[in-house]
Design a protein around this motif. Sequence first.
Motif, PDB file in Angstrom:
ATOM      1  N   VAL A  94      33.052  59.788  20.774  1.00 54.88           N
ATOM      2  CA  VAL A  94      33.210  61.093  21.427  1.00 54.88           C
ATOM      3  C   VAL A  94      34.629  61.612  21.265  1.00 54.88           C
ATOM      4  O   VAL A  94      34.858  62.811  21.076  1.00 54.88           O
ATOM      5  N   GLU A  95      35.614  60.731  21.318  1.00 53.56           N
ATOM      6  CA  GLU A  95      37.003  61.157  21.159  1.00 53.56           C
ATOM      7  C   GLU A  95      37.305  61.591  19.729  1.00 53.56           C
ATOM      8  O   GLU A  95      38.183  62.422  19.506  1.00 53.56           O
ATOM      9  N   CYS A  96      36.593  61.022  18.742  1.00 50.92           N
ATOM     10  CA  CYS A  96      36.862  61.323  17.330  1.00 50.92           C
ATOM     11  C   CYS A  96      36.145  62.567  16.834  1.00 50.92           C
ATOM     12  O   CYS A  96      36.365  62.983  15.690  1.00 50.92           O
ATOM     13  N   GLU A 107      43.907  67.241  13.579  1.00 49.88           N
ATOM     14  CA  GLU A 107      44.888  67.197  14.668  1.00 49.88           C
ATOM     15  C   GLU A 107      44.159  67.227  16.008  1.00 49.88           C
ATOM     16  O   GLU A 107      43.559  68.237  16.372  1.00 49.88           O
ATOM     17  N   MET A 108      44.171  66.105  16.691  1.00 53.71           N
ATOM     18  CA  MET A 108      43.520  66.005  17.999  1.00 53.71           C
ATOM     19  C   MET A 108      44.271  64.999  18.847  1.00 53.71           C
ATOM     20  O   MET A 108      44.995  64.146  18.324  1.00 53.71           O
ATOM     21  N   GLU A 109      44.126  65.131  20.133  1.00 54.25           N
ATOM     22  CA  GLU A 109      44.741  64.211  21.084  1.00 54.25           C
ATOM     23  C   GLU A 109      43.642  63.421  21.775  1.00 54.25           C
ATOM     24  O   GLU A 109      42.738  63.995  22.388  1.00 54.25           O
ATOM     25  N   TYR A 110      43.755  62.102  21.656  1.00 56.17           N
ATOM     26  CA  TYR A 110      42.787  61.241  22.327  1.00 56.17           C
ATOM     27  C   TYR A 110      43.073  61.232  23.828  1.00 56.17           C
ATOM     28  O   TYR A 110      44.230  61.220  24.261  1.00 56.17           O
ATOM     29  N   LYS A 111      42.012  61.173  24.622  1.00 56.67           N
ATOM     30  CA  LYS A 111      42.161  61.171  26.077  1.00 56.67           C
ATOM     31  C   LYS A 111      41.409  60.033  26.737  1.00 56.67           C
ATOM     32  O   LYS A 111      41.142  60.088  27.931  1.00 56.67           O
ATOM     33  N   GLY A 112      41.080  59.019  25.957  1.00 54.10           N
ATOM     34  CA  GLY A 112      40.310  57.916  26.503  1.00 54.10           C
ATOM     35  C   GLY A 112      40.855  56.573  26.068  1.00 54.10           C
ATOM     36  O   GLY A 112      42.063  56.318  26.116  1.00 54.10           O
ATOM     37  N   VAL A 113      39.961  55.711  25.594  1.00 54.42           N
ATOM     38  CA  VAL A 113      40.349  54.350  25.246  1.00 54.42           C
ATOM     39  C   VAL A 113      41.253  54.328  24.025  1.00 54.42           C
ATOM     40  O   VAL A 113      42.209  53.540  23.947  1.00 54.42           O
ATOM     41  N   LEU A 114      40.984  55.182  23.043  1.00 53.30           N
ATOM     42  CA  LEU A 114      41.803  55.198  21.829  1.00 53.30           C
ATOM     43  C   LEU A 114      43.223  55.662  22.116  1.00 53.30           C
ATOM     44  O   LEU A 114      44.162  55.252  21.433  1.00 53.30           O
ATOM     45  N   ASN A 115      43.398  56.509  23.113  1.00 57.70           N
ATOM     46  CA  ASN A 115      44.745  56.907  23.512  1.00 57.70           C
ATOM     47  C   ASN A 115      45.523  55.713  24.043  1.00 57.70           C
ATOM     48  O   ASN A 115      46.706  55.533  23.731  1.00 57.70           O
TER      49      ASN A 115
END
Length: 398
Positions: A124-126, A265-273
């Motif tokens: 979902v983050e990707c 270009e994206m900012e992860y907001k979960g586990v990958l962050n």
Amino acid sequence: MTKGLAKKESKRMTCHKKYKIRKKVREHNKKLAKTLKNSVKTKRKIDGHIPNLAPFKEELLLEAVNESEAKNEAKKLRKKNPPMIVTKPKAQTPQAAAPKSVSAHVTMSQCDVIIWVIDIRSPVECFCDKTFTELSDAKKSMVFVLNKVDLVPKSVANQWYSLYSSKAPTFVLKSTEIILTECEQIISALKATLARFGGAKPLLAHLKQISSEEKKIGVIGGPQVGKSCVISTILKQCGRTKAKKSTQTKLGENLKLVTVPGMIEMEYKGVLNVLNDIHNYMNYPTEVVTALTRCISKQDAMFHFTLPDYSHPGGLADALAVRYNLYMNKETDHEAVGRLVLKQLRDKKLKFYVACEKVAGGESIPEVQIADVHRLMYDGDALRLNSSELKRSDNEER
């Protein structure tokens, strides 16, 4: 006896004594001449061969004397403080270094077929809705690649595959970071352990069936999802290496792969962050671990930390405190427990994944892709999807 009969001492001497005396006399005379010569020093007249009838002779002589004194002083200063020899470096020819990644828009504009790499641990983050609409509006052929399939259970992989296969053709992949360019003569068993990758064969077969015309294939994805590893895996499956002078490598008669991936270009907001910025999260590990416990399965935690049965997910911190004696004032030290879990994630020893909430009623992973992944099982130590899943599959086969 009479006095006249006494024997007189002879004045004769041996040749050795005579020559010795002569040598001493010569050395003495030479020493005297040397001292006399050094005692009388005649000063050289600095006249510069100026004739006596020349006008301004005295002024010219003074200038010559001043110049000689200045030279002597400069020579003394040079002896005291020798100058540093500075050599100019040779001019280096600028070499055009190949960029590691470009913007995803550049790759989308140049290529006809787009491979979108997604980390299957947290898809979902990707995923980016804006990029998906741009690709669909441009009518680009799109392929999803769920990378790192060896890090999640088979049931979770089937759920994410059914969700993404409804949007575009989807393939699961275990990529490798090693391209065996200089290891072609290694024995087959050692080569199998070095090049552990799977899922590239069905992906290449699908790419060759897209069109008979000449196509360019580009790879895009978010940060740290394995874009370069997917490119290396595809090249290794075709028996090719990256071209040094160009950014394109020919895979077949009508296929060219762009070896520079496109970065979304994206900012992860979960586990990958947390995983990408794990050093900063070490300062407040308690809050992070409470969120991460939902992403760590109970069976993996019990197997990795050798824990007894506990209530998941709330009892993980207490179970780790009992196992490793992490207490402070007879209470569980949550910060020490959090650092322990984060260190295991940093060293890539502990598995984590996000389960699919929207379970679509689509198809599961085809047997062709599963067989291509399972063929890498080498002495039971290659792609172990999950110990529980393997045991279930073995029991069903029996």
